[in-house]
Write a protein that holds these residues in place. Structure first.
Motif, PDB file in Angstrom:
ATOM      1  N   LYS A  43       6.787  -8.089   3.105  1.00 38.09           N
ATOM      2  CA  LYS A  43       6.626  -7.349   4.131  1.00 38.09           C
ATOM      3  C   LYS A  43       6.058  -6.048   3.885  1.00 38.09           C
ATOM      4  O   LYS A  43       5.671  -5.098   4.864  1.00 38.09           O
ATOM      5  CB  LYS A  43       7.866  -7.100   4.921  1.00 38.09           C
ATOM      6  CG  LYS A  43       8.680  -8.408   5.334  1.00 38.09           C
ATOM      7  CD  LYS A  43       7.798  -9.248   6.426  1.00 38.09           C
ATOM      8  CE  LYS A  43       8.400 -10.676   6.626  1.00 38.09           C
ATOM      9  NZ  LYS A  43       7.540 -11.548   7.301  1.00 38.09           N
ATOM     10  N   ASP A  44       6.300  -5.705   2.516  1.00 39.45           N
ATOM     11  CA  ASP A  44       5.649  -4.291   2.001  1.00 39.45           C
ATOM     12  C   ASP A  44       4.461  -4.101   1.699  1.00 39.45           C
ATOM     13  O   ASP A  44       3.663  -5.216   1.788  1.00 39.45           O
ATOM     14  CB  ASP A  44       6.790  -3.657   0.915  1.00 39.45           C
ATOM     15  CG  ASP A  44       6.837  -4.595  -0.077  1.00 39.45           C
ATOM     16  OD1 ASP A  44       5.920  -5.422  -0.501  1.00 39.45           O
ATOM     17  OD2 ASP A  44       8.112  -4.457  -0.797  1.00 39.45           O
ATOM     18  N   GLU A  45       3.983  -3.181   1.184  1.00 40.94           N
ATOM     19  CA  GLU A  45       2.559  -2.967   0.620  1.00 40.94           C
ATOM     20  C   GLU A  45       2.452  -3.297  -0.800  1.00 40.94           C
ATOM     21  O   GLU A  45       1.304  -3.026  -1.475  1.00 40.94           O
ATOM     22  CB  GLU A  45       2.181  -1.486   1.069  1.00 40.94           C
ATOM     23  CG  GLU A  45       2.271  -1.111   2.325  1.00 40.94           C
ATOM     24  CD  GLU A  45       1.403  -1.829   3.263  1.00 40.94           C
ATOM     25  OE1 GLU A  45       0.532  -2.165   2.878  1.00 40.94           O
ATOM     26  OE2 GLU A  45       1.792  -2.185   4.410  1.00 40.94           O
TER      27      GLU A  45
ATOM     28  N   ARG B 222      -1.482  -6.939  -3.501  1.00 37.63           N
ATOM     29  CA  ARG B 222      -3.024  -6.455  -3.247  1.00 37.63           C
ATOM     30  C   ARG B 222      -3.816  -7.786  -3.010  1.00 37.63           C
ATOM     31  O   ARG B 222      -4.859  -7.525  -2.558  1.00 37.63           O
ATOM     32  CB  ARG B 222      -3.493  -5.518  -4.326  1.00 37.63           C
ATOM     33  CG  ARG B 222      -2.947  -4.289  -4.542  1.00 37.63           C
ATOM     34  CD  ARG B 222      -3.498  -3.368  -3.811  1.00 37.63           C
ATOM     35  NE  ARG B 222      -5.039  -3.382  -4.075  1.00 37.63           N
ATOM     36  CZ  ARG B 222      -5.541  -2.982  -5.114  1.00 37.63           C
ATOM     37  NH1 ARG B 222      -4.940  -2.140  -5.968  1.00 37.63           N
ATOM     38  NH2 ARG B 222      -6.722  -2.737  -5.225  1.00 37.63           N
TER      39      ARG B 222
ATOM     40  N   TRP C 198      -1.528 -11.261   7.816  1.00 45.22           N
ATOM     41  CA  TRP C 198      -0.969 -10.911   6.817  1.00 45.22           C
ATOM     42  C   TRP C 198      -1.796  -9.758   5.794  1.00 45.22           C
ATOM     43  O   TRP C 198      -1.544  -8.534   5.665  1.00 45.22           O
ATOM     44  CB  TRP C 198      -0.208 -11.586   5.855  1.00 45.22           C
ATOM     45  CG  TRP C 198       0.869 -11.124   4.741  1.00 45.22           C
ATOM     46  CD1 TRP C 198       1.697 -10.330   4.624  1.00 45.22           C
ATOM     47  CD2 TRP C 198      -0.023 -10.794   3.390  1.00 45.22           C
ATOM     48  NE1 TRP C 198       2.184  -9.885   3.237  1.00 45.22           N
ATOM     49  CE2 TRP C 198       1.029 -10.403   2.626  1.00 45.22           C
ATOM     50  CE3 TRP C 198      -1.202 -11.287   2.686  1.00 45.22           C
ATOM     51  CZ2 TRP C 198       0.685  -9.904   1.088  1.00 45.22           C
ATOM     52  CZ3 TRP C 198      -1.421 -11.332   1.455  1.00 45.22           C
ATOM     53  CH2 TRP C 198      -0.419 -10.421   0.718  1.00 45.22           C
TER      54      TRP C 198
ATOM     55  N   THR D  95      -3.151  -7.010   7.953  1.00 45.32           N
ATOM     56  CA  THR D  95      -2.087  -5.717   8.155  1.00 45.32           C
ATOM     57  C   THR D  95      -2.037  -5.132   6.934  1.00 45.32           C
ATOM     58  O   THR D  95      -1.833  -3.707   6.995  1.00 45.32           O
ATOM     59  CB  THR D  95      -0.772  -6.566   8.537  1.00 45.32           C
ATOM     60  OG1 THR D  95      -1.137  -7.131   9.790  1.00 45.32           O
ATOM     61  CG2 THR D  95       0.179  -5.460   8.775  1.00 45.32           C
ATOM     62  N   HIS D  96      -2.103  -5.852   5.656  1.00 48.72           N
ATOM     63  CA  HIS D  96      -1.783  -5.079   4.429  1.00 48.72           C
ATOM     64  C   HIS D  96      -2.976  -4.840   3.515  1.00 48.72           C
ATOM     65  O   HIS D  96      -2.794  -4.356   2.569  1.00 48.72           O
ATOM     66  CB  HIS D  96      -0.498  -5.841   3.506  1.00 48.72           C
ATOM     67  CG  HIS D  96       0.596  -6.534   4.216  1.00 48.72           C
ATOM     68  ND1 HIS D  96       1.731  -5.272   4.257  1.00 48.72           N
ATOM     69  CD2 HIS D  96       1.019  -7.255   5.016  1.00 48.72           C
ATOM     70  CE1 HIS D  96       2.618  -5.870   4.859  1.00 48.72           C
ATOM     71  NE2 HIS D  96       2.436  -7.117   5.366  1.00 48.72           N
TER      72      HIS D  96
END
Length: 507
Positions: free
Chosen positions: A253-255, A258, A285, A288-289
């Motif tokens: 869920k975090d960044e 890559r 996903w 979003t990221h």
């Protein structure tokens, strides 16, 4: 001049005589027999003394002068050059002080530390279920030879490098083929021809990941890809797969991540097909990221009983998917030709990286392949080999059912060129001994455990498993191989003591 006398030699050619003179003079300079500044005999005198032509001696002197061992000038006697120019040659390996290590870059140190299983045995087994191997008899030799000869005889104004992205004819042919076979719409400008899928993965790793980044990886998954991404200093986030492929509900869920590497059309090695819901979730996903999705379509042409699954890239509306294709499974892994279909914004940097790596893939083979695709011969070949592989797959499933214990479980049989065989009555640590015992009897089978990033635990147990490739075998060899494997299993020779086959829960 006695020091320049050479022993008799059966060689009579001038080139061999000149080489002997060159070697003799050079060794005497290196040993100090001919000291720095010392005169050497004139070419006329040495030729007369050795019974060779003056031209032969002159050629040897000129070579030594070009390499800095002699100093010559018009009208002067040749002399031995300075001692620094007379460093001796030696076939001995240079000695390194004990405890020292070669000086490497950070990337080099990471590569040196990678734990990889050895390559497949140089001497193949009599019956080898090696995944990635295909039958040489399936290669379209006649069609390839005709196209190759035609291309070889085609007149070119000059021979020079081509563009790093590959020959234009193959990229145009691939554009049409991918639309027909994989539902993938792209421009020829988005295609980059590479040396097989492994180079494609390497380019993605080096251009998209930094040390300290993270990447999503299927658990289990293709080991060579995971190690390639890890060599950049990035961390693998192993996301479990189930019967439908990557569990997208467990994406980070975090960044941190890559990049995500996936095999959605036929998960390697377990064989799940990523359904449309999970595909859309993966693309959301990535959007979003701002992450990239690397889609490895390593054997997408081979699906049995229904048409091949369309590529994930075909539903990507945000330009986040990098598609990797290869000809290793349909033609030959020895051909070393594959391709990338890139988002437009990545095309310039991937082309530049390809140019810096190796200029471009072999041009003649690219044009031959383009000719086969344009003529329809390649797709006819794929259909023919698909039918052959389907017969081999059916033979393998039948042989497993007839010869192996009833609780042996096969998964991933709906597509591709391999299956995974679970053996619930054995443990993962028994796989190496089982494979070794089978090899002694002439049958090659391959453990599945190296493809897992994490070892099994009490909370997540798994049985022993084998990857069985069948594309290079005959129906008769497949049946015989499973008979042998059954005897090895019955003998119970794993490393951790004797194991008696018995029933266990299926996965």
């Amino acid at each position: 001049m006695d020091q320049l006398h050479t022993p008799p030699s059966p060689s009579t050619g001038a080139d061999r005589a000149g080489r002997r003179i060159y070697d003799l003079l050079r060794s005497q300079i290196a040993e100090g027999t001919l000291a720095a500044g010392a005169q050497v005999p004139s070419t006329r005198a040495l030729a007369a003394d050795l019974g060779v032509s003056r031209t032969t001696v002159t050629a040897a002197y000129e070579q030594l002068a070009a390499e800095g061992f002699l100093v010559t000038s018009v009208g002067r006697v040749a002399r031995v050059a300075s001692p620094l120019a007379a460093a001796p040659r030696s076939n001995a390996k240079p000695q390194r002080r004990p405890g020292t290590a070669p000086s490497l870059s950070a990337f080099g140190r990471r590569v040196a530390a990678i734990d990889m299983p050895g390559l497949a045995f140089a001497e193949p087994c009599r019956i080898d279920f090696l995944y990635g191997a295909v039958a040489s008899r399936d290669f379209p030799a006649l069609a390839w030879r005709r196209a190759y000869q035609a291309e070889l005889l085609r007149h070119q104004r000059r021979l020079y490098y081509v563009a790093p992205e590959g020959d234009a004819s193959l990229r145009r042919s691939l554009q049409g083929y991918l639309r027909r076979a994989r539902g993938l719409a792209c421009d020829a400008e988005q295609i980059l021809v590479v040396h097989g899928s492994q180079q494609a993965i390497d380019l993605c790793a080096r251009l998209l990941l930094n040390p300290g980044d993270a990447f999503v990886f299927e658990e289990p998954g293709y080991l060579m890809a995971r190690r390639c991404f890890e060599s950049t200093g990035a961390e693998a986030l192993a996301i479990p797969v189930d019967a439908q492929g990557l569990d997208t509900a467990r994406l980070p869920k975090d960044e941190r991540a890559r990049l995500a590497y996936v095999t959605p059309s036929h998960q390697f090695p377990l064989g799940g097909v990523l359904p449309i819901g999970r595909r859309l979730e993966l693309l959301r996903w990535a959007r979003t990221h701002r992450a990239w999705v690397v889609e490895d379509d390593y054997d997408g042409e081979f699906r049995y009983g229904q048409r091949p699954i369309d590529a994930l890239q075909s539903i990507d509306t945000d330009g986040r998917v990098i598609y990797i294709g290869t000809f290793s499974k349909a033609l030959s892994p020895q051909l070393r030709l594959g391709y990338l279909v890139l988002p437009s914004e990545l095309v310039p940097v991937f082309r530049q990286a390809k140019r810096l790596t190796d200029r471009h893939a072999p041009v003649l083979e690219q044009r031959v392949l383009a000719s086969l695709i344009d003529s329809g011969a390649y797709e006819r070949h794929v259909r023919r080999t698909r039918r052959a592989h389907e017969r081999r797959r059916a033979a393998l499933l039948d042989a497993i059912a007839r010869h192996l214990p009833p609780n042996a479980t096969v998964i991933g049989a709906a597509a591709g060129l391999h299956v995974v065989l679970w053996l619930p009555f054995l443990r993962p640590q028994d796989e190496p001994a089982l494979a070794a015992a089978a090899r002694i009897k002439g049958v090659g089978v391959y453990p599945v455990s190296p493809l897992f990033a994490k070892p099994p635990s009490r909370m997540q147990p798994r049985p022993a498993g084998l990857i069985l490739g069948y594309a290079s075998l005959t129906v008769e060899e497949i049946d015989q191989g499973m008979r042998v494997l059954a005897t090895v299993i019955a003998a119970g020779k794993p490393s951790q003591g004797k194991v008696v086959p018995g029933r266990a829960d299926r996965l």
